[in-house]
Design a protein around this motif. Structure first.
Motif, mmCIF file in Angstrom:
data_model
loop_
_atom_site.group_PDB
_atom_site.id
_atom_site.type_symbol
_atom_site.label_atom_id
_atom_site.label_comp_id
_atom_site.label_asym_id
_atom_site.label_seq_id
_atom_site.Cartn_x
_atom_site.Cartn_y
_atom_site.Cartn_z
ATOM 1 N N UNK A 154 -64.440 61.860 -46.639
ATOM 2 C CA UNK A 154 -65.586 62.752 -46.806
ATOM 3 C C UNK A 154 -65.383 64.028 -46.001
ATOM 4 N N UNK A 155 -64.877 63.909 -44.794
ATOM 5 C CA UNK A 155 -64.636 65.089 -43.964
ATOM 6 C C UNK A 155 -63.590 66.006 -44.589
ATOM 7 N N UNK A 156 -62.531 65.437 -45.128
ATOM 8 C CA UNK A 156 -61.479 66.242 -45.752
ATOM 9 C C UNK A 156 -62.023 66.982 -46.963
ATOM 10 N N UNK A 157 -62.775 66.298 -47.808
ATOM 11 C CA UNK A 157 -63.352 66.929 -48.991
ATOM 12 C C UNK A 157 -64.299 68.054 -48.581
ATOM 13 N N UNK A 158 -65.124 67.798 -47.582
ATOM 14 C CA UNK A 158 -66.058 68.811 -47.104
ATOM 15 C C UNK A 158 -65.320 70.034 -46.585
ATOM 16 N N UNK A 159 -64.279 69.815 -45.805
ATOM 17 C CA UNK A 159 -63.509 70.940 -45.284
ATOM 18 C C UNK A 159 -62.845 71.739 -46.397
ATOM 19 N N UNK A 160 -62.358 71.056 -47.409
ATOM 20 C CA UNK A 160 -61.752 71.764 -48.543
ATOM 21 C C UNK A 160 -62.791 72.619 -49.267
#
Length: 44
Positions: free
Chosen positions: A10-16
């Motif tokens: 979730x954090x990676x998707x949000x950062x992207x």
């Protein structure tokens, strides 16, 4: 362990998503383009 992996994902998707539109204006333009694409695909 699954919870940790899910949070990381979730954090990676949000950062992207955040890095894809650096400003609020950019986010608005992205959303507008998405709406236009939906309208075109619907034949409008």
């Amino acid at each position: 362990m699954k919870r940790v992996i899910a949070r990381c994902l979730i954090m990676v998707v949000t950062l992207l998503l955040i890095s894809g539109c650096n400003t609020i204006r950019g986010a608005g333009e992205d959303i507008e383009r998405g709406g236009e694409a939906i309208q075109r695909s619907a034949g409008g």
